[in-house]
Design a protein around this motif. Structure first.
Motif, PDB file in Angstrom:
ATOM      1  N   ALA A 278       0.855  -1.196   0.000  1.00  0.00           N
ATOM      2  CA  ALA A 278       0.000   0.000   0.000  1.00  0.00           C
ATOM      3  C   ALA A 278       0.885   1.237   0.000  1.00  0.00           C
ATOM      4  O   ALA A 278       1.764   1.379   0.838  1.00  0.00           O
ATOM      5  CB  ALA A 278      -0.911   0.003   1.232  1.00  0.00           C
ATOM      6  N   GLY A 279       0.650   2.105  -0.960  1.00  0.00           N
ATOM      7  CA  GLY A 279       1.425   3.337  -1.054  1.00  0.00           C
ATOM      8  C   GLY A 279       0.705   4.516  -0.432  1.00  0.00           C
ATOM      9  O   GLY A 279      -0.450   4.421  -0.033  1.00  0.00           O
ATOM     10  N   GLN A 280       1.397   5.627  -0.368  1.00  0.00           N
ATOM     11  CA  GLN A 280       0.840   6.862   0.203  1.00  0.00           C
ATOM     12  C   GLN A 280       1.006   8.007  -0.788  1.00  0.00           C
ATOM     13  O   GLN A 280       2.020   8.092  -1.484  1.00  0.00           O
ATOM     14  CB  GLN A 280       1.565   7.220   1.503  1.00  0.00           C
ATOM     15  CG  GLN A 280       1.323   6.245   2.635  1.00  0.00           C
ATOM     16  CD  GLN A 280      -0.124   6.234   3.087  1.00  0.00           C
ATOM     17  OE1 GLN A 280      -0.799   7.248   3.113  1.00  0.00           O
ATOM     18  NE2 GLN A 280      -0.622   5.061   3.422  1.00  0.00           N
ATOM     19  N   LEU A 281       0.043   8.865  -0.836  1.00  0.00           N
ATOM     20  CA  LEU A 281       0.152  10.092  -1.615  1.00  0.00           C
ATOM     21  C   LEU A 281       1.044  11.063  -0.851  1.00  0.00           C
ATOM     22  O   LEU A 281       1.218  10.940   0.366  1.00  0.00           O
ATOM     23  CB  LEU A 281      -1.236  10.701  -1.837  1.00  0.00           C
ATOM     24  CG  LEU A 281      -2.224   9.835  -2.623  1.00  0.00           C
ATOM     25  CD1 LEU A 281      -3.600  10.466  -2.592  1.00  0.00           C
ATOM     26  CD2 LEU A 281      -1.740   9.643  -4.040  1.00  0.00           C
ATOM     27  N   THR A 282       1.604  12.040  -1.541  1.00  0.00           N
ATOM     28  CA  THR A 282       2.475  12.999  -0.857  1.00  0.00           C
ATOM     29  C   THR A 282       1.725  14.203  -0.311  1.00  0.00           C
ATOM     30  O   THR A 282       2.138  14.784   0.688  1.00  0.00           O
ATOM     31  CB  THR A 282       3.585  13.483  -1.815  1.00  0.00           C
ATOM     32  OG1 THR A 282       2.971  14.044  -2.970  1.00  0.00           O
ATOM     33  CG2 THR A 282       4.505  12.347  -2.192  1.00  0.00           C
ATOM     34  N   LYS A 283       0.604  14.597  -0.934  1.00  0.00           N
ATOM     35  CA  LYS A 283      -0.113  15.805  -0.510  1.00  0.00           C
ATOM     36  C   LYS A 283      -1.519  15.529   0.016  1.00  0.00           C
ATOM     37  O   LYS A 283      -2.212  16.448   0.423  1.00  0.00           O
ATOM     38  CB  LYS A 283      -0.181  16.795  -1.668  1.00  0.00           C
ATOM     39  CG  LYS A 283       1.196  17.267  -2.086  1.00  0.00           C
ATOM     40  CD  LYS A 283       1.109  18.256  -3.221  1.00  0.00           C
ATOM     41  CE  LYS A 283       2.515  18.677  -3.620  1.00  0.00           C
ATOM     42  NZ  LYS A 283       2.529  19.580  -4.721  1.00  0.00           N
TER      43      LYS A 283
END
Length: 171
Positions: free
Chosen positions: A157-162
Motif C-alpha cells: 500500500a502506497g501513500q500520496l504525498t499531498k
C-alpha cells in the motif's frame, strides 16, 4: 523470511544489469552475477540504471558458472529460457529458489538446459519474437515467485504525498 535469488549468467549489457539490480533492491531479492561479464561493475551505465539503490543490494560475484554451482550446491534452480517448455506461472517456486537467466545475446548454455528439462521455464510470447528484454523477463519472473509467496515483507500500500487516502471513500 524466504529469499529470492536472481542469477545473471555472463550479462553483457550494463543497463540491463542495473535495471535488474534495482528490481532486486526494491524486492529484497539477492543478486548473483556470474562472470565473465561484458562490462566492469563500475560502469557508469550500470550505476545510472540502478540509481541510488546500490546500498539496498545483496550481491554475490562468481568467476564462472562452475564457481556459482559449486558455491550454491543443493539450491533449487529454475532456468529461464526461450527454449523452455514450462510456463513461468505454472511453476511452483519454492522458498529460496534460484531463478537463472543467461546472456542477452545467447541465453543459457544448451547442455545445461538439456540436463534439466523440467526446470526450463519460459514466458509466453508470439512465435515471431526472439525474446523479451532481459530486465523485463527478470522482473516478471521475480514478481511471479513473490506473488506465490504472498509478497513477504513487501509493502503493498502506497501513500500520496499531498493527500491522505483515509480522507477518500473507496468504491
Amino acid at each position: 523470511m524466504p529469499t529470492l535469488n536472481l542469477v545473471l549468467v555472463e550479462p553483457q549489457i550494463p543497463q540491463n544489469t542495473g535495471n535488474i539490480a534495482r528490481t532486486c533492491a526494491a524486492t529484497g531479492a539477492r543478486l548473483h552475477l556470474v562472470g565473465p561479464m561484458g562490462f566492469t561493475i563500475d560502469d557508469k551505465k550500470l550505476k545510472r540504471a540502478g540509481l541510488d539503490y546500490w546500498h539496498l543490494l545483496d550481491i554475490t560475484y562468481y568467476e564462472n558458472t562452475e564457481d556459482f554451482f559449486r558455491r550454491n550446491a543443493g539450491g533449487e534452480f529454475f532456468y529461464f529460457t526461450t527454449k523452455g517448455r514450462r510456463i513461468h506461472s505454472e511453476v511452483a517456486f519454492p522458498h529460496n529458489a534460484y531463478l537463472v537467466f543467461g546472456r542477452e545475446d545467447a541465453g543459457l548454455p544448451e547442455p545445461l538446459l538439456f540436463d534439466h528439462p523440467d526446470r526450463c521455464v519460459r514466458l509466453p510470447m508470439i512465435t515471431q519474437a526472439r525474446s523479451l528484454n532481459l530486465s523485463n523477463t527478470v522482473a516478471v519472473a521475480a514478481y511471479e515467485a513473490l506473488r506465490q509467496w504472498g509478497y513477504p515483507e513487501l509493502s503493498s500500500a502506497g501513500q500520496l504525498t499531498k493527500y491522505k487516502w483515509e480522507d477518500k471513500q473507496l468504491g
